[in-house]
Scaffold this motif. Structure first.
Motif, short mmCIF file in Angstrom:
data_model
loop_
_atom_site.label_atom_id
_atom_site.label_comp_id
_atom_site.label_asym_id
_atom_site.label_seq_id
_atom_site.Cartn_x
_atom_site.Cartn_y
_atom_site.Cartn_z
N VAL A 249 33.72 -25.65 92.21
CA VAL A 249 33.80 -25.24 93.74
C VAL A 249 34.00 -23.75 93.58
O VAL A 249 34.56 -23.13 92.36
N LYS A 250 33.54 -23.01 94.51
CA LYS A 250 34.14 -21.57 94.74
C LYS A 250 34.72 -21.40 96.06
O LYS A 250 34.25 -21.75 96.91
N TYR B 244 46.47 -20.28 91.29
CA TYR B 244 46.45 -21.64 91.73
C TYR B 244 45.28 -21.86 92.93
O TYR B 244 44.85 -20.96 93.61
N THR B 245 44.98 -23.43 92.82
CA THR B 245 44.06 -23.60 93.87
C THR B 245 44.66 -23.95 95.19
O THR B 245 45.91 -23.83 95.27
N PRO B 246 43.82 -23.95 96.38
CA PRO B 246 44.56 -24.30 97.66
C PRO B 246 45.40 -25.42 97.66
O PRO B 246 46.39 -25.76 98.38
N GLU B 247 45.00 -26.56 96.84
CA GLU B 247 45.83 -27.76 96.76
C GLU B 247 47.10 -27.42 95.83
O GLU B 247 47.84 -28.40 95.74
N VAL C 204 26.16 -35.84 89.20
CA VAL C 204 27.51 -36.74 89.30
C VAL C 204 27.89 -36.88 87.55
O VAL C 204 29.05 -36.81 87.34
N ARG C 205 26.89 -37.10 86.95
CA ARG C 205 27.08 -37.09 85.34
C ARG C 205 27.88 -35.93 84.96
O ARG C 205 29.00 -36.04 84.11
N ASP C 206 27.54 -34.62 85.34
CA ASP C 206 27.96 -33.43 84.96
C ASP C 206 29.45 -33.32 85.51
O ASP C 206 30.43 -32.95 84.82
N GLU C 207 29.74 -33.82 86.96
CA GLU C 207 30.95 -33.66 87.23
C GLU C 207 31.95 -34.58 86.56
O GLU C 207 33.27 -34.36 86.23
N LEU C 208 31.39 -35.90 86.42
CA LEU C 208 32.39 -36.82 85.45
C LEU C 208 32.78 -36.25 84.16
O LEU C 208 33.84 -36.35 83.71
N LYS C 209 31.65 -35.66 83.49
CA LYS C 209 32.00 -34.93 82.10
C LYS C 209 32.93 -33.94 82.36
O LYS C 209 33.79 -33.79 81.47
N ALA C 210 32.98 -33.08 83.24
CA ALA C 210 33.77 -32.11 83.21
C ALA C 210 35.26 -32.87 84.08
O ALA C 210 36.17 -31.88 83.92
#
Length: 144
Positions: A92-93, A110-113, A81-87
């Motif tokens: 995801v792939k 572009y992402t699916p979103e 979670v810390r790494d995700e917050l930092k990024a």
């Protein structure tokens, strides 16, 4: 001075004789010597207490190991979670969508979103038209 005063007198009577014949009674701290029986009792007590302590330390080690195994996945999750917050997001792939803009000479992914991931200049191979670009860019019909 003698090591033991009134050595021939029974121990039970010594205190009273010493009290009656001394010059002054002074309160002090001192180490009272054990007899053989008291030493053996203390050794037995030491052995029993050491066994109890060893048992409790073994139990504590088991509890520590159990809690350590419960804490480890939490520590790993905290790191993720810390790494995700930092990024600023999670890694995801998945499928992304490539669009070529011939007018600007750029390619976008572009992402699916619908978020733009990457934008770059077109390569030589991408400058050749394909069916999908032809449909998007060539307008046929009465509404042109």
């Amino acid at each position: 001075m003698k090591d033991i005063m009134l050595a021939d007198t029974p121990v039970e009577q010594r205190e009273q004789i010493l009290r009656d014949s001394c010059d002054q009674i002074v309160e002090r701290s001192y180490t009272r010597k054990f007899d053989t029986q008291q030493i053996n009792e203390r050794r037995a007590e030491l052995a029993n207490v050491a066994i109890q302590k060893a048992d409790l330390e073994d139990e504590l080690a088991g509890i520590r190991a159990e809690y350590k195994s419960k804490i480890k996945p939490l520590d790993e999750r905290i790191g993720k979670v810390r790494d995700e917050l930092k990024a600023g997001g999670d890694y995801v792939k998945g499928d992304c969508f490539k669009f070529v803009d011939e007018d600007e000479g750029m390619v976008g992914f572009y992402t699916p979103e619908g978020y733009l991931l990457e934008q770059r200049a077109m390569t030589q191979e991408e400058r050749q038209r394909n069916v999908f670009r032809a449909i998007r860019t060539d307008r046929t019909g009465t509404n042109d």
